[in-house]
Design a protein around this motif. Structure first.
Motif, PDB file in Angstrom:
ATOM      1  N   ILE A  39       2.606  -0.203  -6.069  1.00  0.00           N
ATOM      2  CA  ILE A  39       3.553  -1.282  -5.093  1.00  0.00           C
ATOM      3  C   ILE A  39       3.061  -1.124  -3.765  1.00  0.00           C
ATOM      4  CG2 ILE A  39       5.941  -1.537  -4.394  1.00  0.00           C
ATOM      5  CD1 ILE A  39       6.582  -0.494  -7.216  1.00  0.00           C
ATOM      6  N   MET A  40       2.629   0.076  -3.072  1.00  0.00           N
ATOM      7  CA  MET A  40       2.104   0.297  -1.887  1.00  0.00           C
ATOM      8  C   MET A  40       0.894  -0.405  -1.587  1.00  0.00           C
ATOM      9  SD  MET A  40       1.069   3.906  -0.016  1.00  0.00           S
ATOM     10  CE  MET A  40      -0.245   3.930  -1.044  1.00  0.00           C
ATOM     11  N   LEU A  41       0.077  -0.272  -2.643  1.00  0.00           N
ATOM     12  CA  LEU A  41      -1.351  -0.955  -2.509  1.00  0.00           C
ATOM     13  C   LEU A  41      -1.167  -2.372  -2.499  1.00  0.00           C
ATOM     14  CD1 LEU A  41      -4.332  -0.272  -2.455  1.00  0.00           C
ATOM     15  CD2 LEU A  41      -4.352  -0.613  -5.003  1.00  0.00           C
ATOM     16  N   PHE A  42      -0.208  -2.802  -3.249  1.00  0.00           N
ATOM     17  CA  PHE A  42      -0.078  -4.465  -3.123  1.00  0.00           C
ATOM     18  C   PHE A  42       0.549  -5.068  -1.731  1.00  0.00           C
ATOM     19  CE2 PHE A  42       2.622  -8.183  -3.593  1.00  0.00           C
ATOM     20  CZ  PHE A  42       1.694  -9.063  -4.059  1.00  0.00           C
ATOM     21  N   SER A  43       1.572  -4.097  -1.306  1.00  0.00           N
ATOM     22  CA  SER A  43       2.209  -4.218   0.096  1.00  0.00           C
ATOM     23  C   SER A  43       0.923  -4.118   1.035  1.00  0.00           C
ATOM     24  CB  SER A  43       3.303  -3.338   0.296  1.00  0.00           C
ATOM     25  OG  SER A  43       3.466  -3.232   1.583  1.00  0.00           O
ATOM     26  N   GLY A  57      -0.222  -7.180   3.580  1.00  0.00           N
ATOM     27  CA  GLY A  57      -0.143  -6.976   4.914  1.00  0.00           C
ATOM     28  C   GLY A  57      -1.642  -7.031   5.640  1.00  0.00           C
ATOM     29  N   TYR A  58      -2.816  -6.793   5.002  1.00  0.00           N
ATOM     30  CA  TYR A  58      -3.953  -7.114   5.473  1.00  0.00           C
ATOM     31  C   TYR A  58      -4.444  -8.581   5.440  1.00  0.00           C
ATOM     32  CZ  TYR A  58      -8.994  -6.851   5.485  1.00  0.00           C
ATOM     33  OH  TYR A  58     -10.492  -7.154   5.832  1.00  0.00           O
ATOM     34  N   PHE A  59      -3.814  -9.157   4.176  1.00  0.00           N
ATOM     35  CA  PHE A  59      -4.127 -10.635   4.289  1.00  0.00           C
ATOM     36  C   PHE A  59      -3.341 -11.224   5.363  1.00  0.00           C
ATOM     37  CE2 PHE A  59      -2.477 -14.736   2.678  1.00  0.00           C
ATOM     38  CZ  PHE A  59      -3.602 -15.495   2.666  1.00  0.00           C
ATOM     39  N   ILE A  60      -2.201 -11.040   5.625  1.00  0.00           N
ATOM     40  CA  ILE A  60      -1.520 -11.479   6.781  1.00  0.00           C
ATOM     41  C   ILE A  60      -1.942 -11.434   8.320  1.00  0.00           C
ATOM     42  CG2 ILE A  60       0.661 -11.404   7.887  1.00  0.00           C
ATOM     43  CD1 ILE A  60       2.256 -10.776   5.473  1.00  0.00           C
ATOM     44  N   SER A  61      -2.588 -10.259   8.399  1.00  0.00           N
ATOM     45  CA  SER A  61      -2.958  -9.788   9.728  1.00  0.00           C
ATOM     46  C   SER A  61      -4.356 -10.556  10.141  1.00  0.00           C
ATOM     47  CB  SER A  61      -3.000  -8.256   9.850  1.00  0.00           C
ATOM     48  OG  SER A  61      -4.027  -7.719   9.091  1.00  0.00           O
ATOM     49  N   VAL A  73       3.935  -7.505  10.663  1.00  0.00           N
ATOM     50  CA  VAL A  73       3.197  -7.163   9.477  1.00  0.00           C
ATOM     51  C   VAL A  73       3.807  -5.842   8.776  1.00  0.00           C
ATOM     52  CG1 VAL A  73       1.126  -6.202   8.417  1.00  0.00           C
ATOM     53  CG2 VAL A  73       0.990  -8.185  10.191  1.00  0.00           C
ATOM     54  N   GLY A  74       4.233  -4.944   9.565  1.00  0.00           N
ATOM     55  CA  GLY A  74       5.078  -3.838   9.125  1.00  0.00           C
ATOM     56  C   GLY A  74       6.200  -4.070   8.329  1.00  0.00           C
ATOM     57  N   PHE A  75       7.062  -5.015   9.164  1.00  0.00           N
ATOM     58  CA  PHE A  75       8.319  -5.509   8.545  1.00  0.00           C
ATOM     59  C   PHE A  75       8.009  -6.163   7.161  1.00  0.00           C
ATOM     60  CE2 PHE A  75      12.049  -8.409   8.069  1.00  0.00           C
ATOM     61  CZ  PHE A  75      13.030  -7.659   8.042  1.00  0.00           C
ATOM     62  N   VAL A  76       7.029  -7.133   7.234  1.00  0.00           N
ATOM     63  CA  VAL A  76       6.849  -7.747   5.848  1.00  0.00           C
ATOM     64  C   VAL A  76       6.381  -6.893   4.801  1.00  0.00           C
ATOM     65  CG1 VAL A  76       5.128  -9.497   4.677  1.00  0.00           C
ATOM     66  CG2 VAL A  76       6.349 -10.082   7.143  1.00  0.00           C
ATOM     67  N   MET A  77       5.484  -5.843   5.128  1.00  0.00           N
ATOM     68  CA  MET A  77       5.077  -4.890   4.165  1.00  0.00           C
ATOM     69  C   MET A  77       6.289  -3.869   3.485  1.00  0.00           C
ATOM     70  SD  MET A  77       1.402  -3.762   5.983  1.00  0.00           S
ATOM     71  CE  MET A  77       1.191  -2.175   4.857  1.00  0.00           C
ATOM     72  N   LEU A  78       7.063  -3.549   4.553  1.00  0.00           N
ATOM     73  CA  LEU A  78       8.341  -2.860   4.191  1.00  0.00           C
ATOM     74  C   LEU A  78       9.147  -3.446   3.338  1.00  0.00           C
ATOM     75  CD1 LEU A  78      10.045  -0.344   4.711  1.00  0.00           C
ATOM     76  CD2 LEU A  78      10.990  -1.311   6.462  1.00  0.00           C
ATOM     77  N   ILE A  79       9.217  -4.677   3.502  1.00  0.00           N
ATOM     78  CA  ILE A  79      10.080  -5.655   2.701  1.00  0.00           C
ATOM     79  C   ILE A  79       9.435  -5.710   1.268  1.00  0.00           C
ATOM     80  CG2 ILE A  79      11.071  -7.951   2.359  1.00  0.00           C
ATOM     81  CD1 ILE A  79      12.574  -6.491   4.238  1.00  0.00           C
TER      82      ILE A  79
END
Length: 167
Positions: free
Chosen positions: A94-98, A102-106, A133-139
């Protein structure tokens, strides 16, 4: 998640005064990190060194987690390390997917701060992007944890619900 697994297992070893074993279990992680650090400059351009070190660190933690699980399963047969390790792997995926999201968004959706010529503008743009990006990854990570059916996560959510919504 694997770092937490290693830390918790080390505390179990220290609690039972098996500090010598905890030391020897950590030796493979040191070797993986040393080999990784030696090979990163050979195989990766300098702009990917931080990412490559993160991957090396994850491999090192996975190695130690596996060794600790085998050792502690023999030492404490009543603990269900298979269940714990499976849940750590679920959390890791799950962390890897997040992180990939995040990498894709940034890199694709956000404006590059390098295009701004003013230093303060680049700084504030970069900070804003880190926050977004951090907020999106956290969600994404929290949503993934809630959907993963890990019993410990459900227990944690129930504790939070009772503390926050207590009347």
């Amino acid at each position: 998640p694997l770092q937490a697994f290693v830390t918790i297992n080390a505390r179990v070893l220290f609690a039972y005064e098996k500090t010598k074993n905890a030391f020897f279990i950590e030796i493979p992680r040191v070797f993986v990190l040393i080999i990784g650090m030696a090979l990163i400059p050979v195989f990766f351009p300098h702009k990917y060194w931080v990412m490559a070190f993160c991957v090396t660190s994850c491999i090192a933690f996975a190695t130690v987690s596996f060794i600790q699980a085998i050792y502690l399963k023999k030492s404490f047969p009543t603990i269900n390390y298979t269940h714990i390790f499976k849940n750590c792997i679920k959390m890791y995926i799950i962390m890897l997917f997040s992180s990939i999201f995040g990498y894709f968004i940034s890199n694709t959706l956000l404006y590059s701060p390098l295009a701004i010529t003013e230093t303060s503008g680049r700084f504030f743009t970069a900070i804003l992007q880190i926050i977004v990006v951090g907020f999106v990854m956290l969600i994404i990570y929290i949503t993934g944890l809630l959907l993963s059916n890990i019993p410990e996560v459900k227990q944690g959510v129930n504790v939070i619900k009772t503390k926050v919504f207590r009347r």
